[in-house]
Design a protein around this motif. Structure first.
Motif, PDB file in Angstrom:
ATOM      1  N   GLU A  22       0.836  -1.202   0.000  1.00 49.70           N
ATOM      2  CA  GLU A  22       0.000   0.000   0.000  1.00 49.70           C
ATOM      3  C   GLU A  22       0.873   1.254   0.000  1.00 49.70           C
ATOM      4  O   GLU A  22       0.614   2.205  -0.747  1.00 49.70           O
ATOM      5  CB  GLU A  22      -0.942  -0.005   1.192  1.00 49.70           C
ATOM      6  N   LEU A  23       1.911   1.263   0.833  1.00 45.98           N
ATOM      7  CA  LEU A  23       2.817   2.411   0.861  1.00 45.98           C
ATOM      8  C   LEU A  23       3.548   2.564  -0.466  1.00 45.98           C
ATOM      9  O   LEU A  23       3.736   3.677  -0.959  1.00 45.98           O
ATOM     10  CB  LEU A  23       3.822   2.268   2.009  1.00 45.98           C
ATOM     11  N   TYR A  24       3.985   1.446  -1.043  1.00 41.65           N
ATOM     12  CA  TYR A  24       4.684   1.467  -2.324  1.00 41.65           C
ATOM     13  C   TYR A  24       3.787   2.069  -3.407  1.00 41.65           C
ATOM     14  O   TYR A  24       4.211   2.918  -4.190  1.00 41.65           O
ATOM     15  CB  TYR A  24       5.109   0.042  -2.704  1.00 41.65           C
ATOM     16  N   MET A  25       2.522   1.638  -3.432  1.00 42.07           N
ATOM     17  CA  MET A  25       1.589   2.150  -4.443  1.00 42.07           C
ATOM     18  C   MET A  25       1.286   3.626  -4.216  1.00 42.07           C
ATOM     19  O   MET A  25       1.211   4.398  -5.176  1.00 42.07           O
ATOM     20  CB  MET A  25       0.296   1.338  -4.426  1.00 42.07           C
ATOM     21  N   ARG A  75      -3.149   7.183  -5.193  1.00 42.35           N
ATOM     22  CA  ARG A  75      -4.499   6.912  -4.683  1.00 42.35           C
ATOM     23  C   ARG A  75      -5.358   6.206  -5.732  1.00 42.35           C
ATOM     24  O   ARG A  75      -6.148   5.319  -5.407  1.00 42.35           O
ATOM     25  CB  ARG A  75      -5.174   8.198  -4.234  1.00 42.35           C
ATOM     26  N   MET A  76      -5.191   6.568  -6.977  1.00 43.91           N
ATOM     27  CA  MET A  76      -5.961   5.913  -8.043  1.00 43.91           C
ATOM     28  C   MET A  76      -5.486   4.475  -8.248  1.00 43.91           C
ATOM     29  O   MET A  76      -6.298   3.585  -8.536  1.00 43.91           O
ATOM     30  CB  MET A  76      -5.868   6.710  -9.341  1.00 43.91           C
ATOM     31  N   ILE A  77      -4.198   4.229  -8.088  1.00 46.78           N
ATOM     32  CA  ILE A  77      -3.668   2.872  -8.190  1.00 46.78           C
ATOM     33  C   ILE A  77      -4.259   2.013  -7.080  1.00 46.78           C
ATOM     34  O   ILE A  77      -4.722   0.892  -7.314  1.00 46.78           O
ATOM     35  CB  ILE A  77      -2.125   2.865  -8.138  1.00 46.78           C
ATOM     36  N   LEU A  78      -4.262   2.541  -5.867  1.00 42.96           N
ATOM     37  CA  LEU A  78      -4.819   1.811  -4.731  1.00 42.96           C
ATOM     38  C   LEU A  78      -6.322   1.576  -4.919  1.00 42.96           C
ATOM     39  O   LEU A  78      -6.837   0.516  -4.545  1.00 42.96           O
ATOM     40  CB  LEU A  78      -4.540   2.577  -3.441  1.00 42.96           C
ATOM     41  N   GLU A  79      -7.029   2.522  -5.514  1.00 42.61           N
ATOM     42  CA  GLU A  79      -8.453   2.340  -5.806  1.00 42.61           C
ATOM     43  C   GLU A  79      -8.655   1.184  -6.795  1.00 42.61           C
ATOM     44  O   GLU A  79      -9.641   0.454  -6.702  1.00 42.61           O
ATOM     45  CB  GLU A  79      -9.067   3.623  -6.368  1.00 42.61           C
ATOM     46  N   ALA A  81      -7.287   4.203 -16.352  1.00 44.42           N
ATOM     47  CA  ALA A  81      -6.907   3.043 -17.161  1.00 44.42           C
ATOM     48  C   ALA A  81      -5.406   2.775 -17.031  1.00 44.42           C
ATOM     49  O   ALA A  81      -4.977   1.618 -16.902  1.00 44.42           O
ATOM     50  CB  ALA A  81      -7.292   3.262 -18.619  1.00 44.42           C
ATOM     51  N   ASP A  82      -4.589   3.830 -17.041  1.00 37.85           N
ATOM     52  CA  ASP A  82      -3.142   3.678 -16.850  1.00 37.85           C
ATOM     53  C   ASP A  82      -2.829   3.135 -15.455  1.00 37.85           C
ATOM     54  O   ASP A  82      -1.951   2.283 -15.295  1.00 37.85           O
ATOM     55  CB  ASP A  82      -2.429   5.012 -17.054  1.00 37.85           C
ATOM     56  N   CYS A  83      -3.558   3.628 -14.454  1.00 40.72           N
ATOM     57  CA  CYS A  83      -3.344   3.168 -13.077  1.00 40.72           C
ATOM     58  C   CYS A  83      -3.713   1.699 -12.924  1.00 40.72           C
ATOM     59  O   CYS A  83      -3.077   0.979 -12.153  1.00 40.72           O
ATOM     60  CB  CYS A  83      -4.129   4.027 -12.091  1.00 40.72           C
ATOM     61  N   ASP A  84      -4.723   1.237 -13.646  1.00 42.03           N
ATOM     62  CA  ASP A  84      -5.094  -0.175 -13.611  1.00 42.03           C
ATOM     63  C   ASP A  84      -3.927  -1.039 -14.079  1.00 42.03           C
ATOM     64  O   ASP A  84      -3.630  -2.078 -13.500  1.00 42.03           O
ATOM     65  CB  ASP A  84      -6.312  -0.441 -14.496  1.00 42.03           C
ATOM     66  N   ILE A  85      -3.253  -0.596 -15.128  1.00 41.46           N
ATOM     67  CA  ILE A  85      -2.111  -1.343 -15.660  1.00 41.46           C
ATOM     68  C   ILE A  85      -0.941  -1.287 -14.679  1.00 41.46           C
ATOM     69  O   ILE A  85      -0.285  -2.296 -14.425  1.00 41.46           O
ATOM     70  CB  ILE A  85      -1.713  -0.808 -17.046  1.00 41.46           C
ATOM     71  N   LYS A  86      -0.695  -0.118 -14.108  1.00 38.03           N
ATOM     72  CA  LYS A  86       0.394   0.019 -13.121  1.00 38.03           C
ATOM     73  C   LYS A  86       0.148  -0.879 -11.928  1.00 38.03           C
ATOM     74  O   LYS A  86       1.059  -1.538 -11.432  1.00 38.03           O
ATOM     75  CB  LYS A  86       0.525   1.481 -12.653  1.00 38.03           C
ATOM     76  N   GLU A  87      -1.105  -0.914 -11.452  1.00 37.55           N
ATOM     77  CA  GLU A  87      -1.456  -1.740 -10.296  1.00 37.55           C
ATOM     78  C   GLU A  87      -1.177  -3.217 -10.589  1.00 37.55           C
ATOM     79  O   GLU A  87      -0.584  -3.916  -9.777  1.00 37.55           O
ATOM     80  CB  GLU A  87      -2.930  -1.501  -9.956  1.00 37.55           C
ATOM     81  N   THR A  88      -1.575  -3.671 -11.756  1.00 34.91           N
ATOM     82  CA  THR A  88      -1.339  -5.065 -12.126  1.00 34.91           C
ATOM     83  C   THR A  88       0.161  -5.355 -12.192  1.00 34.91           C
ATOM     84  O   THR A  88       0.623  -6.378 -11.689  1.00 34.91           O
ATOM     85  CB  THR A  88      -2.001  -5.386 -13.487  1.00 34.91           C
ATOM     86  N   ASN A  89       0.920  -4.462 -12.786  1.00 36.02           N
ATOM     87  CA  ASN A  89       2.371  -4.663 -12.886  1.00 36.02           C
ATOM     88  C   ASN A  89       3.039  -4.669 -11.515  1.00 36.02           C
ATOM     89  O   ASN A  89       3.964  -5.448 -11.291  1.00 36.02           O
ATOM     90  CB  ASN A  89       2.999  -3.594 -13.775  1.00 36.02           C
ATOM     91  N   ILE A  90       2.594  -3.805 -10.621  1.00 34.99           N
ATOM     92  CA  ILE A  90       3.178  -3.765  -9.273  1.00 34.99           C
ATOM     93  C   ILE A  90       2.945  -5.096  -8.570  1.00 34.99           C
ATOM     94  O   ILE A  90       3.849  -5.670  -7.976  1.00 34.99           O
ATOM     95  CB  ILE A  90       2.602  -2.596  -8.445  1.00 34.99           C
ATOM     96  N   ILE A  91       1.714  -5.594  -8.627  1.00 32.88           N
ATOM     97  CA  ILE A  91       1.399  -6.846  -7.940  1.00 32.88           C
ATOM     98  C   ILE A  91       2.131  -8.027  -8.566  1.00 32.88           C
ATOM     99  O   ILE A  91       2.659  -8.882  -7.863  1.00 32.88           O
ATOM    100  CB  ILE A  91      -0.123  -7.097  -7.922  1.00 32.88           C
ATOM    101  N   LEU A  92       2.207  -8.053  -9.893  1.00 30.77           N
ATOM    102  CA  LEU A  92       2.911  -9.164 -10.561  1.00 30.77           C
ATOM    103  C   LEU A  92       4.397  -9.068 -10.319  1.00 30.77           C
ATOM    104  O   LEU A  92       5.094 -10.030 -10.216  1.00 30.77           O
ATOM    105  CB  LEU A  92       2.607  -9.161 -12.056  1.00 30.77           C
TER     106      LEU A  92
END
Length: 92
Positions: free
Chosen positions: A33-36, A43-47, A81-92
């Motif tokens: 969460e802190l990393y994101m 905040r949008m990535i965390l959402e 939409a960009d944040c959705d991709i960033k979120e997926t990449n962070i988790i993977l």
């Protein structure tokens, strides 16, 4: 016993988030969460994590309904939409 901080230093966590380990989920979640939050539009990535990805809006064109193209999204929708991709990449 190696601590999470020791593992983070060894794995180069300055540049990427730590790997998930079954016995350390709670601390991993807090660090993620802190990393994101530390990324641009954090905040949008965390959402994206908490609420799921953006449901792309539709547009009707010549009597046919289709999802909008990326270039047709509003500025806020494009960032999400960009944040959705960033979120997926962070988790993977």
């Amino acid at each position: 016993m190696t601590t999470l901080a020791d593992k983070a230093i060894l794995s180069g966590a300055d540049f990427r988030p730590p790997m998930l380990e079954k016995d350390m989920y709670d601390s991993w979640k807090s660090i993620m969460e802190l990393y994101m939050m530390n990324r641009q539009h954090g905040r949008m990535i965390l959402e994206s994590v908490k609420n799921g990805p953006l449901i792309w809006p539709s547009i009707e064109e010549n009597g046919v309904t289709r999802p909008k193209k990326y270039s047709e999204l509003s500025a806020t929708e494009a960032i999400q939409a960009d944040c959705d991709i960033k979120e997926t990449n962070i988790i993977l």
